[in-house]
Design a protein around this motif. Sequence first.
Motif, short mmCIF file in Angstrom:
data_model
loop_
_atom_site.label_atom_id
_atom_site.label_comp_id
_atom_site.label_asym_id
_atom_site.label_seq_id
_atom_site.Cartn_x
_atom_site.Cartn_y
_atom_site.Cartn_z
N TYR A 208 47.06 -7.91 8.72
CA TYR A 208 48.11 -7.84 7.70
C TYR A 208 49.27 -7.03 8.24
O TYR A 208 49.18 -6.33 9.25
N ALA A 209 50.38 -7.11 7.51
CA ALA A 209 51.55 -6.29 7.82
C ALA A 209 52.35 -6.07 6.55
O ALA A 209 52.38 -6.93 5.65
N VAL A 210 52.97 -4.91 6.47
CA VAL A 210 53.99 -4.61 5.46
C VAL A 210 55.24 -4.17 6.21
O VAL A 210 55.19 -3.21 6.98
N LEU A 211 56.33 -4.90 6.03
CA LEU A 211 57.60 -4.57 6.67
C LEU A 211 58.60 -4.18 5.60
O LEU A 211 58.87 -4.97 4.69
N THR A 212 59.13 -2.97 5.69
CA THR A 212 60.13 -2.52 4.73
C THR A 212 61.53 -2.85 5.24
O THR A 212 61.73 -3.06 6.44
N PRO A 213 62.52 -2.91 4.34
CA PRO A 213 63.89 -3.22 4.79
C PRO A 213 64.42 -2.23 5.82
O PRO A 213 65.15 -2.62 6.74
N ASP A 214 64.07 -0.97 5.67
CA ASP A 214 64.52 0.05 6.61
C ASP A 214 63.74 -0.10 7.90
O ASP A 214 62.54 0.16 7.95
N GLY A 215 64.39 -0.54 8.95
CA GLY A 215 63.72 -0.74 10.22
C GLY A 215 63.83 -2.17 10.72
O GLY A 215 63.61 -2.43 11.91
N LEU A 216 64.13 -3.11 9.83
CA LEU A 216 64.35 -4.48 10.29
C LEU A 216 65.59 -4.52 11.17
O LEU A 216 66.58 -3.85 10.90
N GLY B 171 46.74 -12.15 6.73
CA GLY B 171 46.08 -13.06 7.64
C GLY B 171 44.85 -13.71 7.03
O GLY B 171 44.39 -13.33 5.95
N ALA B 172 44.34 -14.72 7.72
CA ALA B 172 43.13 -15.40 7.26
C ALA B 172 41.99 -14.40 7.09
O ALA B 172 41.76 -13.55 7.96
N TYR B 173 41.32 -14.49 5.96
CA TYR B 173 40.17 -13.68 5.60
C TYR B 173 40.50 -12.21 5.35
O TYR B 173 39.59 -11.40 5.11
N ALA B 174 41.77 -11.83 5.40
CA ALA B 174 42.11 -10.45 5.04
C ALA B 174 41.88 -10.26 3.54
O ALA B 174 42.34 -11.06 2.73
N GLU C 183 40.53 -11.01 -3.35
CA GLU C 183 40.38 -12.33 -2.76
C GLU C 183 40.00 -12.23 -1.27
O GLU C 183 40.47 -11.33 -0.56
N THR C 184 39.18 -13.18 -0.84
CA THR C 184 38.84 -13.32 0.58
C THR C 184 38.83 -14.81 0.88
O THR C 184 38.00 -15.54 0.35
N HIS C 185 39.77 -15.29 1.70
CA HIS C 185 39.85 -16.73 1.94
C HIS C 185 40.51 -17.01 3.29
O HIS C 185 41.16 -16.16 3.89
N VAL C 186 40.34 -18.25 3.73
CA VAL C 186 40.84 -18.66 5.04
C VAL C 186 42.35 -18.83 5.05
O VAL C 186 42.98 -18.73 6.11
N GLN C 187 42.97 -19.09 3.91
CA GLN C 187 44.42 -19.28 3.86
C GLN C 187 45.15 -17.97 4.18
O GLN C 187 44.67 -16.88 3.87
N GLU C 188 46.31 -18.11 4.82
CA GLU C 188 47.15 -16.96 5.11
C GLU C 188 48.43 -17.05 4.31
O GLU C 188 48.83 -18.14 3.88
N HIS C 189 49.07 -15.91 4.10
CA HIS C 189 50.28 -15.84 3.28
C HIS C 189 51.38 -15.07 4.00
O HIS C 189 51.11 -14.11 4.73
N GLY C 190 52.62 -15.48 3.73
CA GLY C 190 53.78 -14.66 4.00
C GLY C 190 54.51 -14.48 2.69
O GLY C 190 54.83 -15.47 2.01
N ALA C 191 54.76 -13.24 2.27
CA ALA C 191 55.29 -12.96 0.94
C ALA C 191 56.51 -12.04 1.02
O ALA C 191 56.50 -11.05 1.76
N TYR C 192 57.52 -12.36 0.21
CA TYR C 192 58.72 -11.53 0.11
C TYR C 192 58.82 -11.04 -1.33
O TYR C 192 58.82 -11.84 -2.27
N VAL C 193 58.92 -9.71 -1.51
CA VAL C 193 58.91 -9.13 -2.84
C VAL C 193 60.29 -9.25 -3.48
O VAL C 193 61.28 -8.72 -2.97
N LEU C 194 60.35 -9.93 -4.61
CA LEU C 194 61.61 -10.20 -5.31
C LEU C 194 61.97 -9.13 -6.33
O LEU C 194 63.15 -8.90 -6.59
N SER C 195 60.95 -8.50 -6.92
CA SER C 195 61.23 -7.48 -7.94
C SER C 195 60.03 -6.56 -8.09
O SER C 195 58.90 -6.92 -7.73
N GLY C 196 60.29 -5.37 -8.64
CA GLY C 196 59.22 -4.45 -8.99
C GLY C 196 58.55 -3.81 -7.80
O GLY C 196 59.04 -3.83 -6.67
N ARG C 197 57.37 -3.26 -8.07
CA ARG C 197 56.58 -2.61 -7.02
C ARG C 197 55.11 -2.69 -7.39
O ARG C 197 54.74 -2.91 -8.54
N GLY C 198 54.28 -2.51 -6.37
CA GLY C 198 52.85 -2.58 -6.61
C GLY C 198 52.07 -1.81 -5.56
O GLY C 198 52.63 -1.30 -4.58
N MET C 199 50.78 -1.70 -5.81
CA MET C 199 49.84 -1.20 -4.81
C MET C 199 48.99 -2.38 -4.37
O MET C 199 48.36 -3.05 -5.19
#
Length: 263
Positions: A26-34, A233-236, A198-214
């Motif tokens: 997995y990865a979390v990329l914040t705007p500061d540093g891109l 990533g898969a199975y993460a 969740e635990t599954h073979v599918q992978e995701h790329g997600a961009y946060v549009l609003s709010g915040r979470g843990m």
Amino acid sequence: MGYLNHQQGYREGLLETRSVVKKEAYAVLTPDGLVNNVVPGFEDCDMSILGSPRMGARFVDYLVTVKNNGGNKEGFGGDGIQTFLYVVYGNVTATVDGQTYELTEGGYIYVPPHLELKFENNNNGEDSRLFLYKKRYQEAKNVSKPEVVTGNVNNIEAKAYEGMEEVLVQDLLPADISFDMNIHILSFKPGASHGYIETHVQEHGAYVLSGRGMYNLDNDWMPVDKGDYIFMGAYALQATYAVGLDEPFAYIYSKDANRDIEL
């Protein structure tokens, strides 16, 4: 520098970041540093390459700030590569196979692998920001290729996610086996969560549009905020709680679908 927040030079205090990269997991990329990447074919665009095969993904995600009359007039995708464009804010004109599409905030277009996507900023001199995706299409026996799909999320019904009224999902592409992927927007009211980790073979790329979470990412709990990018990533292991008081925690994300695993 952090070009998205226009900060240059030395910072006060120690260098620090919320970004975390655990390749293949997995990865979390914040705007500061891109950083701004120069990509041939993209003119007058600030581009950050987010998820990519170098991270472990089987797709590429970009965050693109299109300036003036910039865009991609040469063509993006095609020759087996499918693409998807989502307007975070602004206004762009997309062209596919000679047909033009006006896309405002919340607008999107999917372009199948046998066609190219071209686009140009059309926001009266103001910037437009795009979330851009590409993935090599996975053929399947007796399955035809998909066609162009366009729309706006403001016109898509939000449905309860797995029976939870506080968690809403919007499906941006049809539930059609010709697609080997899909794009969704998932929105959590403050305090809402997934029903399970969740635990599954599918992978995701997600961009946060609003709010915040843990977000639980491979059993690490990570704070995420508007403007962050998340690769799963898969199975993460993955699940989230929405936090905050004033707006839902919402993100747009891709998911591979409708195909067996190739050997």
